[in-house]
Design an enzyme around this catalytic site. Structure first.
Site: not given
Ligand SMILES: O=c1ccn([C@@H]2O[C@H](COP(=O)(O)OP(=O)(O)O[C@H]3O[C@H](CO)[C@@H](O)[C@H](O)[C@H]3O)[C@@H](O)[C@H]2O)c(=O)[nH]1
Ligand SMILES: [Mn+2]
Length: 941
Positions: A259, A642
């Site tokens: 992204d 999600d």
């Molecule tokens: O514009 C965006 C923003 C985020 N991501 C991806 O989303 C994922 C999750 O982001 P992260 O910052 O790691 O968030 P977490 O809070 O650790 O993630 C949890 O919470 C998210 C919802 O807030 C879910 O989408 C994730 O799957 C879940 O693991 C990563 O792979 C990012 O690369 C994108 O692809 N595009």
């Protein structure tokens, strides 16, 4: 412009670039040259599509060329494996006493075959109910607690504390709210279950000797957005663990969504695929686990245990050195990428489709969707939908496994675990997804901020699994592609019922019914004229199709042919072509792929045109006026996409399954310092508030549908929990107020009343203990969860409520703040990292306030003499309850050097003192002091 708020958009100069570079059979597989010309100004925007993709020769060369060789290899390997399986099976049967070790020295081959066939027919999985001696007492205690709670409220409401009326009102309101949220949380845990899978049967059933492998293909999705916060080496490790998964190679494709449109990730991936040529055969040869090199090499276990091949030590050492060299190359890329070339990048791929042993590698595809200012990109959900379409066009596997960039495959058999459910002939077709628990690496030993979320993953999710299935948590989830397309699950016998979208049944008639029933889908098929084509083709081929229930098998060319020369009679078909386009967007290839329920590409397509189509389906205007994000794919409208996505599926009547194998299937990283953790929790809570305020709020959405009511309770719980923060904040302030004013929220108790208090207290402890007993969660994990519930509640959740309201009232867009994932091995350095954030103010204030309260209360009691300790006890207990819960927060605030930023201290002391002063002033607290003041002379009168 709204989009400008997204940090990742604002920081990348090149956000208008979209490239899809596809490589079949590994990035190197297709000899590919991507020539991306980046427009440098908005004025040139229209010309952005000037990039070219050259595919030299066939992009799918390995199929014919190396196929034979591979097949031969595989067969040999299979025979070996087959024998091994027979052996294990026999020994197990012997243990069970089913096969007697007779004197004649065993069975002949026919016998064995029969046994194996019989074994293969056995179910692939089993529900393991919680033993009734554990679950029944738990249920009884829940009921008892519920009854006690009713009596408790009866007492609380009918006996106000007249001298502290406002305090009493506030506390009773808070208690009622806590009671309700307890019900929301408790009852979905009524019948928790565990599941057990039988991987050997799966393999016996679908990977028979001498027959082609019948396991279903899987498309893996990896999402990344910011190469600085999500270091490429982490994504590389995730990708490597996918490429080396224990699954038939030709059935694995890995799609990486970028992204941030960073060439850095593209370069990293091409390095990764080169490295995979060595890494994959190494893993498969030695059964390495986990198959992410970073974590494999840093395992602190005796890696020689169970290893018998003499070459292992040598190979491992060589592999380790190669991985280190690989890391250096990636670091060099990172260093280079910090200077962005203005005129854009040119990437030239090189050749090679096979690993160093000449075996095929899985496909690896880099996808960077088009982004432009003025378009909503919908963050991760948008990225995932782009991947759904690209993968439908390029591979169209019937199942999709989605992972965050930092969640690597820790168990190479994870996909097989999922297939035990998804390929089950009875229930498989009704499953929308199989969710695995999220497990983590690199969390501090005491898990100070409850990062592991054990209570959620080992208690709540198992409870949901016993109802309609676990919620989707964003990663580590294998989807049924059909469920993502917004269809209802196949109806069992009965005529498909319409699912109502909005208000109760009565408004269905005015809404015009459902948009997505299976019946309608069939209707569309026949309207599109595909049915006609299908039968035509059937006649042409002169044989019966064996594909059951699923959509017609047709050629792309045929659709196009068919749609081109329509006469009057077929006008209606064109109309429904429009319907399909309204739903899925303007791509005949994509539309055609959605009808193939068992996946696979239409025959006679060529890869060059498919790549072109793939680029078309990720263009930023593609989703306009379609149902993407509304009814199909990942659903937009909340940054916790999600929950919403899973919720829509459950509303349609799909079931999901929770699968937690002994060896954790996936592992990720978690934010271990206080500020990052609070920001993560803030994002989740904000997402919940967004859902609460949207049309998808589980409180009113989809009644009369197929969402089970306990499942609905659980969904309501996941979206209203941020509001508990208001009650929590009030309740945590109360003890301090009581201590400072000398009043209490409860009037003096008579004997009967104190029984209710004690009974409630005991029943709370009893449910806790019994819950820990059936779930196997440790008391420490449970306690951390309690503590963080308060810490998150009075900080992140509180802010989420206000930000959520702001969004609705003022239209301020919410931001997806990506959590940083560290790549360095600096043990827990992160834990003590301190970053200032406003989120810290309320809990700090509360702690100080309660401490001041305790000091004031104790000193007053000392002054007042013996008699005043009794009433003080209740208040002190109450204040300690708050302080003890906030303790990890206090520790985090101190940091490693026991230093807290002055600003936090200042703010909190200021707030706390203002607050105490106000109370002291407006209260008859001072007059009461006459007592103590008199006593200060030290003379007991
Ligand atoms: O514009 C965006 C923003 C985020 N991501 C991806 O989303 C994922 C999750 O982001 P992260 O910052 O790691 O968030 P977490 O809070 O650790 O993630 C949890 O919470 C998210 C919802 O807030 C879910 O989408 C994730 O799957 C879940 O693991 C990563 O792979 C990012 O690369 C994108 O692809 N595009
Ligand atoms: Mn994460």
């Amino acid at each position: 412009m709204r989009m400008g708020r997204c940090s990742w958009l604002a920081t990348s100069v090149d956000f208008r670039f979209v490239g899809l570079a596809t490589t079949t059979r590994g990035v190197k597989a297709a000899s590919l040259a991507l020539n991306a010309t980046l427009p440098t100004s908005i004025a040139k925007e229209e010309k952005f599509s000037e990039y070219k993709i050259h595919i030299n020769g066939d992009a799918n060369p390995s199929v014919a060329g190396s196929g034979k060789y591979f097949e031969g290899e595989k067969e040999e390997f299979k025979n070996e494996e087959w024998k091994e399986r027979m052996e294990t099976w026999k020994t197990r049967q012997e243990k069970r006493g089913l096969v007697t070790k007779s004197g004649d020295g065993g069975h002949d081959k026919d016998d064995d075959d029969d046994f194996l066939i019989a074994e293969a027919r056995q179910p692939l999985w089993r529900k393991v109910p919680i033993p009734s001696r554990l679950i029944n007492p738990y249920r009884i205690v829940i009921v008892v607690r519920f009854i006690i709670l009713c009596f408790f409220f009866h007492f609380r409401i009918l006996t106000p504390a007249y001298d502290a009326y406002p305090l009493w009102v506030i506390s009773v309101i808070c208690e009622i709210w806590f009671g309700l949220s307890w019900i929301l949380d408790q009852f979905p845990k009524w019948c928790p279950i565990n599941r057990e899978t039988y991987l050997d049967r799966l393999s016996l059933r679908f990977e028979r000797e001498g027959e082609p492998d019948r396991l279903s293909p899987v498309d893996f999705f990896v999402s990344t957005v910011d190469p600085l916060k999500e270091p490429p080496i982490i994504t590389a490790n995730t990708v490597l663990s996918i490429l080396s998964v224990d699954y038939p190679t030709e059935k694995v494709s890995c799609y990486v969504s970028d992204d941030g449109a960073s060439m850095l990730l593209f370069d990293t991936l091409s390095e990764t695929s080169e490295f995979a040529r060595r890494w994959v055969p190494f893993c498969k040869k030695y059964n390495a686990e986990p198959r992410a090199p970073e974590f494999y090499f840093s395992e602190k276990i005796d890696y020689l245990k169970d290893k018998v091949q003499p070459t292992f030590v040598k190979d491992r050492r060589a592999m380790k050195r190669e991985y280190e060299e690989f890391k250096v190359r990636i670091n060099a890329l990172v260093a280079k990428a910090q200077k962005k070339p203005e005129e854009g990048w040119v990437y030239l791929g090189s050749e090679g489709a096979l690993d160093i042993e000449g075996k095929e590698l899985p496909k690896l595809v880099y996808v960077s969707r088009e982004k432009r200012p003025g378009y909503l990109h919908h963050k991760k959900a948008g990225a995932m939908n782009a991947l759904v379409r690209v993968s439908a066009v390029l591979t169209n596997a019937p199942f999709i496994l989605n992972l965050d960039c930092d969640h690597y495959l820790n168990n190479s058999k994870a996909v097989r675990e999922a297939m035990c459910f998804l390929m089950d002939p009875q229930v498989g077709k009704k499953l929308c997804y199989v969710q695995f628990p999220q497990r983590f690496d690199g969390i501090d030993r005491h898990d100070r901020y409850a990062n592991r979320n054990v209570v959620f993953f080992d208690i709540n999710m198992k409870g949901l699994d016993g109802i309609q299935g676990p919620v989707y948590v964003g990663t580590g989830c294998v989807f049924n592609r059909q469920a993502l397309y917004g269809y209802d699950p196949p109806a069992s016998e009965k005529r498909p019922k319409m699912t109502c979208d909005c208000w109760p049944n009565w408004c269905c008639c005015c809404c015009g019914g459902s948009r997505k029933s299976k019946a309608k889908k069939k209707g569309l098929k026949s309207l599109l004229g595909l049915g006609g084509l299908y039968s035509k083709k059937k006649k042409m081929m002169g044989k019966q199709y064996t594909r059951k229930s699923s959509g017609p098998a047709f050629d792309l060319e045929e659709i196009e042919e068919g749609l081109e020369g329509y006469d009057e009679l077929e006008k209606s078909s064109l109309m429904s072509q429009k319907n399909f386009e309204k739903r899925f967007g303007m791509s005949p290839v994509f539309v055609a792929s959605t009808l193939k329920e068992d996946g696979g590409l239409p025959e006679g397509t060529n890869s060059t045109s498919l790549v072109k189509e793939a680029i078309h389906v990720i263009s930023c205007g593609y989703e306009e006026k379609t149902e993407w994000g509304k009814e199909i794919g990942w659903i937009y409208g909340s940054i916790t996409e999600d929950i919403l996505t899973g919720f829509k599926m459950h509303c349609r009547g799909w079931r999901s399954v929770y699968c937690s194998p002994k060896r954790p299937a996936f592992k990720g990283s978690a934010p271990i310092n206080l500020s990052d953790r609070l920001h993560q929790v803030l994002r989740w809570a904000l997402g919940s508030v967004e859902i609460f305020l949207s049309r998808h709020c589980p409180l009113w959405y989809a009644y009369g549908g197929k969402l089970k009511w306990l499942e609905r309770l659980a969904y309501i719980n996941t979206i209203v929990y941020p509001f508990t923060s208001i009650a929590l904040l009030a309740y945590c302030t109360l003890p301090a107020v009581c201590l400072l004013t000398g009043k209490f929220i409860v009037p003096t108790l008579n004997n009967l009343a104190s029984i209710w208090f004690i009974a409630l207290f005991l029943s709370i402890i009893a449910t806790g203990i019994l819950e820990l007993r059936w779930s196997g969660v440790s008391i420490e994990d449970w306690w951390r969860n309690e503590q963080f519930w308060v810490i998150g509640g009075v900080s992140a959740h509180l802010f989420a409520v206000f930000q959520g309201l702001l969004k609705v009232l003022a239209g301020v867009d919410t931001n997806f703040t990506v959590t940083s994932k560290t790549a360095d091995d600096n043990e827990f350095g992160e834990l003590y990292l301190f970053k200032w954030t406003t989120l810290l103010i309320p809990p700090t204030t509360l702690i100080i306030l309660n401490m001041v309260g305790v000091v004031a209360g104790v000193s007053e009691a000392i002054n007042n003499g013996y008699g005043s300790w009794g009433p003080l006890f209740g208040k002190l207990f109450f204040a300690f309850w708050v302080i003890v819960h906030l303790y990890p927060f206090l520790k985090g605030l101190m940091g490693r050097q026991n230093r807290t930023p002055t600003i936090v201290v200042l703010w909190s002391i200021l707030l706390a003192s203002i607050f105490s002063l106000v109370w002291v002033r407006i209260d008859p607290f001072l007059p009461k002091q006459t007592g103590p003041i008199l006593k200060q002379c030290g003379v007991e009168c």
